[in-house]
Design an enzyme around this catalytic site. Structure first.
Site, short mmCIF file in Angstrom:
data_model
loop_
_atom_site.label_atom_id
_atom_site.label_comp_id
_atom_site.label_asym_id
_atom_site.label_seq_id
_atom_site.Cartn_x
_atom_site.Cartn_y
_atom_site.Cartn_z
CB CYS A 1 -1.00 0.01 1.15
SG CYS A 1 -0.28 -0.27 2.78
NE ARG B 1 5.79 -8.51 4.07
CZ ARG B 1 5.03 -7.91 4.94
NH1 ARG B 1 4.82 -8.46 6.10
NH2 ARG B 1 4.46 -6.77 4.65
CD GLU C 1 8.60 -14.60 5.76
OE1 GLU C 1 8.92 -14.78 6.95
OE2 GLU C 1 7.60 -13.98 5.40
NE ARG D 1 6.59 -18.71 7.90
CZ ARG D 1 6.19 -17.59 8.50
NH1 ARG D 1 6.79 -16.46 8.24
NH2 ARG D 1 5.23 -17.62 9.38
CD GLU E 1 -2.13 -3.65 0.84
OE1 GLU E 1 -1.92 -4.87 1.03
OE2 GLU E 1 -2.03 -2.80 1.73
CG ASP F 1 -3.04 -10.84 11.87
OD1 ASP F 1 -2.99 -9.85 11.11
OD2 ASP F 1 -2.04 -11.31 12.44
CD GLU G 1 -1.21 -12.27 9.02
OE1 GLU G 1 -0.15 -12.38 9.65
OE2 GLU G 1 -1.51 -11.25 8.37
CG ASN H 1 -3.08 -7.76 7.20
OD1 ASN H 1 -3.54 -7.11 6.25
ND2 ASN H 1 -1.80 -7.91 7.37
CB CYS I 1 -4.24 -1.07 3.81
SG CYS I 1 -3.07 -1.95 4.85
NE ARG J 1 1.22 -16.93 4.27
CZ ARG J 1 1.72 -16.54 5.43
NH1 ARG J 1 0.96 -15.95 6.33
NH2 ARG J 1 3.00 -16.73 5.69
N1 SER Z 1 0.01 -3.54 3.83
C1 SER Z 1 -0.42 -4.53 4.79
C2 SER Z 1 0.70 -5.45 5.16
O1 SER Z 1 1.77 -5.35 4.61
C3 SER Z 1 -1.58 -5.31 4.25
O2 SER Z 1 -1.20 -6.02 3.13
O3 SER Z 1 0.50 -6.30 6.00
ZN ZN Z 2 -1.31 -2.08 3.48
#
Ligand code: SER
Ligand code: ZN
Length: 534
Positions: free
Chosen positions: A305, A335, A337, A347, A355, A420, A439, A442, A468, A475
């Site tokens: 976002c 990400r 990890e 994961r 988003e 979450d 998860e 969220n 957001c 997932r």
């Molecule tokens: N921007 C939020 C996050 O990174 C929702 O995707 O968790």
């Molecule tokens: Zn976000």
């Protein structure tokens, strides 16, 4: 809070006796007026406690309180003396140095700070004393001491918070659903060749899995987003570092971000040595490659976002433009990890997320979040028939940004914070063990965290908030397959309506591996693979 230190003003030449005399009355005036400006009580302001001129240097011993930190005080002194020295005595100020700075805080802090300006931090008898190395004028121009103190307070608060990123409290859950499947879809998907690993946390999705993946995206859009008036936009996926600086991710999660570098030049001639190396050795010497790339100016999409806030930066809204309700599904997020813990599509390092973002007055933002929650609940409970639960997880960054308080026993979800969405993964074990839940998404209200940081404003100065929600596509698919299996007949009606004819994937003599070919055929029959030419 008290500051002590000595400032040294270096002049272009030794000042005459007249100036030494005049300085006494100047200091008196500084102490009475200039150094108290902005302080409610004199002890919150600053004071020159003694001074002396030696050759071409003036030394000021100083003391100050919270309202006029010592580095602000010395700049005020300089600005006041400069015109007098210049006009009357034709003397310039060459440099300014603040040394022996000591900050006394009325609390015992147990955290350290690793920046070059800090000499040591000591605590005793309810106090913390920070001693600094000499500070040059260029540093004094920044609110450096205030930042140092807030950093220490923040780190201490964070330590007391338990080092955790968030606090978890269950707020809602579905009834227990009948479990009809116990196998691990990650393993099955890989064996039948629908997903194929290319690097840690990165997978290739072949057409059958891609088809299901897209259908989940479509269901989310049709069932949750469209009825609420959300419309699609495309956000960039390589973000300039400056965005992460403003959102706080660069400070908070640098250990999980994938950074991106540009080449040193567009001119291919500058790469000759590199091209020669690759030609001869036929391999990539990564250390050598570093000579041909710039330091990273970007990071790859992390929270998805932030470009939205960056885009709205300095935009001024009136009531008739609000609220704004958009979503982006234009590309992956990254990400990192760490080395362990990666598993199938559970994961990932490269993953896909829809988003969903919204902007409005606090009332609008809360209302939209609540409508989204209703639709999400319908989607996960009725349309997908999942076993799910929601948890209020106050993220640390919101507490620190002062947007929310640490939660007491009674939870009020109509304020900044995050919920979450979790789904039960039967293949992992008992539902009682929290590690067997995943998860999958969220939903957050950020308060004014981003509207303030990116200066998104309302013409009538009304407060603007953002919210957001992240829908992690892999997932959701995984949770669904884990609970419902690969037997299309036992899937809920909505899913059967969307997922009809799955296309054929790759078939080669060694793909999928021959020993899994029967499994592949079995699953294809159950979910309904579309035959060639049909
Ligand atoms: N921007 C939020 C996050 O990174 C929702 O995707 O968790
Ligand atoms: Zn976000």
């Amino acid at each position: 809070m008290r500051f002590y230190g000595e400032a040294v003003l270096k002049l272009s030449k030794q000042p005459p006796r007249d100036f030494a005399e005049e300085l006494k009355s100047l200091v008196e005036k500084l102490n009475k007026e200039v150094l108290l400006k902005g302080a409610k009580h004199p002890e919150d302001g600053a004071r020159i406690t003694s001074f002396v001129i030696k050759d071409d240097e003036i030394f000021f011993n100083m003391e100050s309180g919270r309202a006029v930190p010592i580095h602000v005080a010395i700049l005020r002194i300089k600005n006041n003396l400069a015109p007098i020295l210049g006009r009357k005595y034709k003397i310039g100020i060459r440099s300014l140095l603040l040394k022996d700075v000591r900050i006394e805080l009325d609390e015992e802090f147990s955290v350290g700070v690793e920046v070059p300006i800090v000499e040591k931090i000591e605590t005793k008898e309810g106090q913390t004393v920070i001693t600094l190395k000499p500070l040059e004028e260029s540093l004094l121009q920044k609110p450096i001491l205030q930042r140092l103190i807030s950093l220490i307070e923040e780190k201490e608060q964070r330590k007391r918070w338990g080092g955790k990123i968030e606090h978890w409290q269950k707020i809602k859950e579905s009834r227990k659903k009948r479990i009809i499947f116990k196998d691990d879809p990650n393993v099955i998907l890989e064996r039948i060749g629908w997903i194929s690993n290319i690097a840690p946390g990165q997978w290739f999705f072949t057409p059958p899995f891609t088809y299901i993946f897209r259908k989940f995206e479509e269901m989310l859009i049709d069932i949750v987003l469209k009825p609420l008036g959300f419309v699609e936009a495309i956000f960039p996926k390589m973000e300039p570092i400056e965005i992460g600086l403003k959102t706080g991710h660069l400070k908070g999660t640098p250990n999980q971000m994938v950074f991106a570098s540009l080449p040193i030049s567009y001119n291919i001639e500058e790469f000759e040595a590199w091209q020669d190396y690759v030609s001869i050795y036929g391999e990539a010497d990564l250390e050598f490659l570093q000579k041909f790339v710039e330091p990273p100016k970007y990071y790859l999409c992390f929270a998805q976002c932030p470009p939205f806030y960056r885009f709205l930066s300095k935009t001024i809204f009136t009531d008739k433009h609000l609220p704004l309700k958009w979503f982006d599904r234009s590309g992956p997020s990254f990400r990192w990890e760490g080395a362990g813990g990666l598993r199938g599509i559970e994961r990932l390092v490269e993953f896909h997320r829809v988003e969903i973002v919204w902007l409005g007055t606090p009332e609008q933002v809360i209302e939209i979040r609540n409508r989204l929650l209703e639709r999400y609940e319908y989607f996960m409970d009725k349309a997908l028939d999942l076993e799910w639960r929601w948890a209020w997880v106050t993220p640390w960054f919101l507490v620190h940004a002062g947007e929310t308080e640490e939660m007491k026993e009674e939870i009020d979800i109509n304020q900044p914070g995050t919920i979450d969405f979790e789904a039960y993964l039967p293949y992992k074990g008992d539902r009682e063990d929290h590690r067997n839940w995943l998860e999958i998404g969220n939903i957050s209200i950020h308060g004014a965290k981003y509207t303030k940081a990116f200066r998104i404003r309302h013409a009538a100065e009304k407060t603007l908030w953002t919210g957001c929600s992240g829908f992690g596509i892999e997932r959701w698919v995984l949770a669904f397959l884990a609970q419902k299996g690969f037997e299309r007949d036992s899937w809920p009606e909505t899913v059967r309506k969307y997922i009809r004819d799955i296309p054929r994937g790759l078939e080669a003599s060694n793909y999928p591996r021959p020993q899994y070919f029967d499994l592949k055929k079995l699953i294809e029959r159950r979910v309904g693979i579309k035959e060639h030419g049909e």
